[in-house]
Design a protein around this motif. Structure first.
Motif, short mmCIF file in Angstrom:
data_model
loop_
_atom_site.label_atom_id
_atom_site.label_comp_id
_atom_site.label_asym_id
_atom_site.label_seq_id
_atom_site.Cartn_x
_atom_site.Cartn_y
_atom_site.Cartn_z
N VAL A 140 0.82 -1.21 0.00
CA VAL A 140 0.00 0.00 0.00
C VAL A 140 0.86 1.27 0.00
CG1 VAL A 140 -1.93 -1.13 1.15
CG2 VAL A 140 -0.15 -0.08 2.53
N ALA A 141 2.16 1.17 0.41
CA ALA A 141 3.03 2.35 0.39
C ALA A 141 4.48 1.90 0.47
CB ALA A 141 2.70 3.29 1.55
N GLU B 225 -8.16 5.23 7.96
CA GLU B 225 -7.10 6.07 7.40
C GLU B 225 -5.88 5.93 8.31
OE1 GLU B 225 -7.43 10.34 5.63
OE2 GLU B 225 -6.83 10.56 7.73
N GLU C 159 4.34 11.28 7.48
CA GLU C 159 4.03 10.93 6.09
C GLU C 159 2.58 11.25 5.77
OE1 GLU C 159 6.29 9.84 3.93
OE2 GLU C 159 7.83 10.04 5.48
N GLU C 160 2.29 11.30 4.44
CA GLU C 160 0.92 11.51 4.00
C GLU C 160 0.07 10.30 4.39
OE1 GLU C 160 -0.67 14.04 2.56
OE2 GLU C 160 1.14 15.25 2.85
N THR D 193 -1.89 6.96 9.30
CA THR D 193 -0.85 7.99 9.19
C THR D 193 0.38 7.48 9.91
OG1 THR D 193 -2.53 9.73 9.20
CG2 THR D 193 -0.26 10.38 9.63
N PHE E 173 -2.74 7.30 4.19
CA PHE E 173 -3.31 6.47 3.12
C PHE E 173 -4.51 5.75 3.70
CE2 PHE E 173 0.09 4.17 5.22
CZ PHE E 173 -0.50 2.97 5.54
N THR E 174 -5.42 5.32 2.79
CA THR E 174 -6.73 4.77 3.19
C THR E 174 -6.80 3.29 2.88
OG1 THR E 174 -7.77 6.91 2.75
CG2 THR E 174 -9.23 4.99 2.94
N ASP F 256 -15.26 7.26 -1.39
CA ASP F 256 -13.93 6.65 -1.39
C ASP F 256 -13.99 5.21 -0.87
OD1 ASP F 256 -12.87 8.99 -2.35
OD2 ASP F 256 -12.41 9.78 -0.35
#
Length: 748
Positions: free
Chosen positions: A129-130, A208, A214-215, A210, A217-218, A201
Motif C-alpha cells: 500500500v506504500a 485512514e 508521512e501523508e 498515518t 493512506f486509506t 472513497d
C-alpha cells in the motif's frame, strides 16, 4: 402457662351455663347423660335428672355459621433472575498494516547513491500500500588540518552554563571554542489510525493510516458476505419444581427447588415468620340485669372497644356438659405448628383448636353492634347485628325462652385481680374462679415497636478551647422514622479508636435532640470532657424500652465492633492558622550552601538533611531564590530517599511543607513517611513530582498525634516506583532535587 382466648371464652360460657336466676344454699344430686343425634334430638343433646325429678331433655342447637377466613400470609421473596442470554457472534478481525524497514546499501547507481539509506514498506494482508526510500545525507568534504582539539563535558541542568539545563560538551581548537549542547528529548514516530465512514472513497467504510509525518493512506473495508443459513429451531427446556420442607439447608422456612434443563438448579424460599404480634388489653366486668342485659351478663372490653355478652333468658334447668381440655405444645411438623388445645365434650372425639402462627403487628378491627328487637323475622327473641370492618353484618340471635324449670343452683363465682409479673399473666389480669375451678383472664402485654428504621452519623465536629478545656462534640445524625417516635433514651458513646461497643474504655454520655426533626435529620449535641492528643470514634445508642440498638456512619449495626464509626482527631488545643516555626531548611544562598537547618527552635538548628542510596551531584537554583541540592543514581525503590530529623518537644498539631523537582528522566513517584523511633516508618502521603517546583508540593499536611511533643521525629521522601517523570523507565542519570522543607506547630 399461656391460655388462648378460645379457652378463656369456653370458661366464661361454662360459667354462664351454670348460672341460674335464683340462689339456694342446698345442692341436689344431678345425673347427666348424653343423647346421640336422632329423632328425640336431631343434633344430639343431654338428659338431665335432678334428684327424684322427671328427667329433662336439653337438645343441642343447630350449628352456627362459619367464621370469617383469616388474612392471607405475606408473599415470599422474589425468585432469582432468569439465565443470561447467549453471546452474539464475534465480528471479523480488522486488518493490521505490516511495516518493514530495509537498509539501502551505498551504490552509485542506487536510489541514494553512495550515501545509502532506508526503504520503508507498508503492506496490508500481503498487498503493498506504500513504499518510501529515506536517504542518508552525503559525506562532507575533508576539512583542512586543524589544531589540537580538546573536548570537555558540561554539567547539565545548570541554568548558568551556555547549555542551561540541557548540558552538552565544549570543543576547544586553538583559540576557537564551540559549545555543542544536547538537544531536547526526541519523540518516537507513531501510527495513527482513524475510522472512515462509508462514502464515495470507501463504500463500506474503512480506516485512514498515518505513519509519523508521512501523508496518510486509506484502507477500505470489503463488501459484507452473504447471510448464513438459519439454525435449527430451539426447543423449550424441561422445568422440574420440587417442594422444600421447612428446615432445609437452603430454605429454613421451606420453599421450592427449580431445575431448568441444562442449567444449575436454584431455590425459591418462603419468607421467615414475622415479628410476634401484640396481645390486646382485655377486661371482663359483671353486668347487672338491666337495659343492656335483661338477665345480666358480662362486659368484655378489648383495648377501647366494648362487647356485652348477655345471659339468655331463664329456660329449663340443664346440666353442664363435661368439658376437658389438653394443651397441644408447639410443633412445626405437627397438627398445630404454633400449639393449641384439644377440647373434648362429654367424652366425644376431641376438637382441635390451633393457635394462629405469629404474624406482623395487626390493628383492632372496627366492630359495630346494633341491637335486634324481639319479634324480628331473623331473630324472634332479639339479638345483635354485628358488622366487622365494613363487611356484610351478620346476626347473633338470642335463644328462644324455654319453659320455666325448677330453680337451679348458682355456681360459686369469685373474681380476684392478678398483679403484673405473674407467671401465667405477665401483664396482670383477673382470676375467675367458678365452683373451685380457676380461669385466669390475662391482660395483653403491650410491646412498644422500635420507631427508628435507620440511623446514620453524617458529621462529627469538635469545638476545642484552650488546652485541657472540655471538648464540645456536635454530631449530625439522619434518622428514618417508621412512626411518630417516643422520647427515646439517646446516648453518644466515645472511646479510643478500635474499641468494642462494651469495651470498658467506652463512655456513653446522655445527649439530646437540639433541633426538631427537619425531614429525617436531627442534630445531637453532647458535652464531653475527653483526654487530649488521641483519636476517638463515636457511635450513637438508641433505647426504646428494653430494645437497644447502635448506629454508626453506615446505619444500625449488629456486633461488638462498629464497622464504620465516626472518627475524630482531638488535639491538645486549637490549631492556629499561623503556627510557629519548628524547623526549616532553605539550603542557603549561592556560595553559602548548607544541609543544616536555616531556622527553627534551638535544638533543631544543628539538624541536617541527608541523602541515602543516591548520589549528591552539586548545588543548583532552588524554588525561592535560594539553592537546592541536586542528585542522581536513584534506583532503589523503597530504599532511596531524602531524610530530615528534628525535635517537636513542647509543640502539638505538627504540619509539614516540602517542595521537590525531578528531570524528565529522573524519579517521578515518592511516598512521604514518618517515624518517632527512626526504625518503624508509616506512610503519610504519596505524591508525584514533575520537571518544575509546583507539582511535587506537600502543603501543610498534619502529622499524626504521635508526632506531638517528641524529642525526635524523622521524615523520609522515599522512592516509590521505577518510573521517570516522562513515563519511561527511570534512568540512573536522571536527577532529583529537594527545594525547601518546613515544619510548623502550636506551642503547648
Amino acid at each position: 402457662m399461656n391460655r388462648s382466648p378460645v379457652r378463656i371464652l369456653l370458661g366464661a360460657l361454662t360459667a354462664m351455663a351454670l348460672m341460674a336466676c335464683g340462689s339456694t344454699e342446698e345442692f341436689v344430686e344431678a345425673d347427666i347423660a348424653s343423647i346421640p343425634p336422632g329423632e328425640e334430638c336431631p343434633a344430639g343433646g343431654f338428659r338431665i335428672t335432678l334428684g327424684d325429678e322427671e328427667p329433662i331433655v336439653v337438645c343441642n342447637g343447630a350449628d352456627g355459621i362459619d367464621g370469617l377466613d383469616g388474612a392471607s400470609g405475606a408473599d415470599g421473596d422474589p425468585g432469582p433472575a432468569g439465565p443470561q442470554g447467549a453471546d452474539g457472534a464475534t465480528g471479523e478481525d480488522g486488518l493490521t498494516p505490516d511495516v518493514a524497514l530495509e537498509a539501502v546499501e551505498p551504490d552509485a547507481d542506487g536510489p541514494c547513491g553512495l550515501a545509502g539509506g532506508t526503504r520503508v514498506t507498508v503492506t496490508v494482508d500481503g498487498d503493498l500500500v506504500a513504499e518510501e526510500v529515506i536517504c542518508d545525507g552525503a559525506p562532507g568534504e575533508d576539512g583542512a588540518p586543524g589544531s589540537e582539539v580538546l573536548v570537555a563535558s558540561i554539567d547539565g541542568e545548570d541554568p548558568d552554563s551556555p547549555c542551561g539545563d540541557a548540558g552538552g560538551v565544549v570543543i576547544t581548537a586553538g583559540d576557537d571554542r564551540e559549545y555543542v549542547c544536547n538537544g531536547a528529548d526526541g519523540t518516537t514516530p507513531g501510527i495513527v489510525v482513524t475510522t472512515v465512514e462509508p462514502g464515495d472513497d470507501c463504500p463500506f467504510g474503512g480506516v485512514e493510516v498515518t505513519l509519523g509525518d508521512e501523508e496518510p493512506f486509506t484502507l477500505c473495508n470489503g463488501e459484507d458476505g452473504a447471510a448464513g443459513e438459519d439454525g435449527d429451531p430451539g426447543t423449550s427446556p424441561e422445568i422440574i419444581v420440587t417442594p422444600l420442607e421447612a428446615g432445609d439447608a437452603d430454605c429454613p422456612a421451606g420453599g421450592f427447588r427449580i431445575a431448568i434443563e441444562g442449567q444449575e438448579a436454584f431455590a425459591v424460599c418462603n419468607g421467615e415468620d414475622g415479628e410476634p404480634g401484640t396481645a390486646p388489653a382485655v377486661l371482663v366486668n359483671t353486668v347487672e340485669p338491666g337495659d343492656l342485659c335483661p338477665s345480666g351478663g358480662w362486659l368484655l372490653t378489648v383495648d377501647e372497644d366494648e362487647f356485652p355478652l348477655c345471659n339468655g333468658e331463664d329456660g329449663s334447668d340443664g346440666t353442664a356438659p363435661g368439658i376437658s381440655t389438653a394443651v397441644i405444645e408447639p410443633d412445626p411438623s405437627g397438627v398445630c405448628p404454633a400449639g393449641g388445645f384439644a377440647v373434648s365434650i362429654d367424652g366425644q372425639d376431641p376438637i382441635t383448636l390451633c393457635n394462629g402462627e405469629d404474624g406482623q403487628d395487626g390493628q383492632s378491627p372496627s366492630v359495630s353492634l346494633t341491637p335486634i328487637e324481639a319479634g324480628d323475622e331473623d331473630c324472634p327473641s332479639g339479638g345483635l347485628l354485628v358488622g366487622i370492618d365494613g363487611q356484610d353484618p351478620f346476626p347473633i340471635c338470642n335463644g328462644e325462652p324455654g319453659e320455666p324449670g325448677e330453680p337451679g343452683v348458682s355456681p360459686a363465682i369469685t373474681v380476684a385481680p392478678i398483679a403484673e409479673g405473674d407467671d401465667d399473666c405477665p401483664g396482670g389480669g383477673w382470676l375467675l374462679t367458678i365452683d373451685g375451678t380457676d380461669y385466669p383472664v390475662c391482660n395483653g402485654v403491650f410491646v412498644q415497636p422500635f420507631p427508628f428504621t435507620d440511623c446514620r452519623i453524617t458529621d462529627v465536629t469538635p469545638d476545642v478551647g484552650a488546652a485541657g478545656d472540655p471538648v464540645v462534640v456536635f454530631l449530625s445524625v439522619e434518622v428514618d422514622f417508621s412512626s411518630e417516635p417516643p422520647a427515646p433514651d439517646v446516648q453518644v458513646g466515645w472511646a479510643p479508636s478500635g474499641a468494642s461497643v462494651d469495651d470498658p474504655s467506652r463512655t456513653f454520655e446522655p445527649t439530646q435532640f437540639v433541633t426538631e426533626p427537619i425531614g429525617n435529620t436531627v442534630l445531637l449535641q453532647s458535652n464531653i470532657v475527653i483526654e487530649v492528643s488521641a483519636v476517638y470514634d463515636f457511635i450513637v445508642r438508641f433505647a426504646v424500652g428494653d430494645d437497644v440498638r447502635y448506629c454508626d456512619t453506615e446505619g444500625f449495626f449488629v456486633g461488638e465492633v462498629a464497622p464504620a464509626p465516626a472518627e475524630l482527631v482531638v488535639q491538645p488545643g486549637p490549631l492556629s492558622p499561623e503556627p510557629d516555626t519548628v524547623v526549616t531548611w532553605d539550603f542557603g544562598e549561592e556560595g553559602e550552601e548548607t544541609f543544616s537547618a536555616t531556622d527553627g527552635i534551638e535544638p533543631n538548628l544543628s539538624r541536617e538533611v541527608t541523602l541515602v542510596e543516591a548520589d549528591f551531584t552539586g548545588w543548583v537554583l532552588g524554588p525561592f531564590g535560594t539553592r537546592s541540592p541536586n542528585s542522581n543514581g536513584w534506583g532503589f525503590v523503597g530504599g532511596s530517599y531524602w531524610q530530615a530529623e528534628f525535635s517537636t518537644e513542647e509543640f502539638y498539631g505538627i504540619t509539614l511543607f516540602s517542595v521537590q523537582r525531578s528531570s524528565n528522566t529522573g524519579p517521578r513517584d515518592f511516598v512521604v513517611q514518618w517515624s518517632v523511633d527512626g526504625t518503624t516508618f508509616n506512610d503519610l502521603v504519596e505524591l508525584s513530582v514533575a520537571n518544575d517546583f509546583t507539582t511535587g508540593v506537600v502543603d501543610q499536611v498534619l502529622l499524626p498525634l504521635e508526632a506531638n511533643d517528641q524529642p525526635s521525629v524523622t521524615i523520609r521522601w522515599t522512592l516509590n516506583s521505577d518510573t521517570a517523570v516522562s513515563g519511561n523507565p527511570l534512568s540512573i542519570n536522571g536527577t532529583s532535587r529537594i527545594g525547601a522543607i518546613g515544619v510548623f506547630g502550636n506551642p503547648l
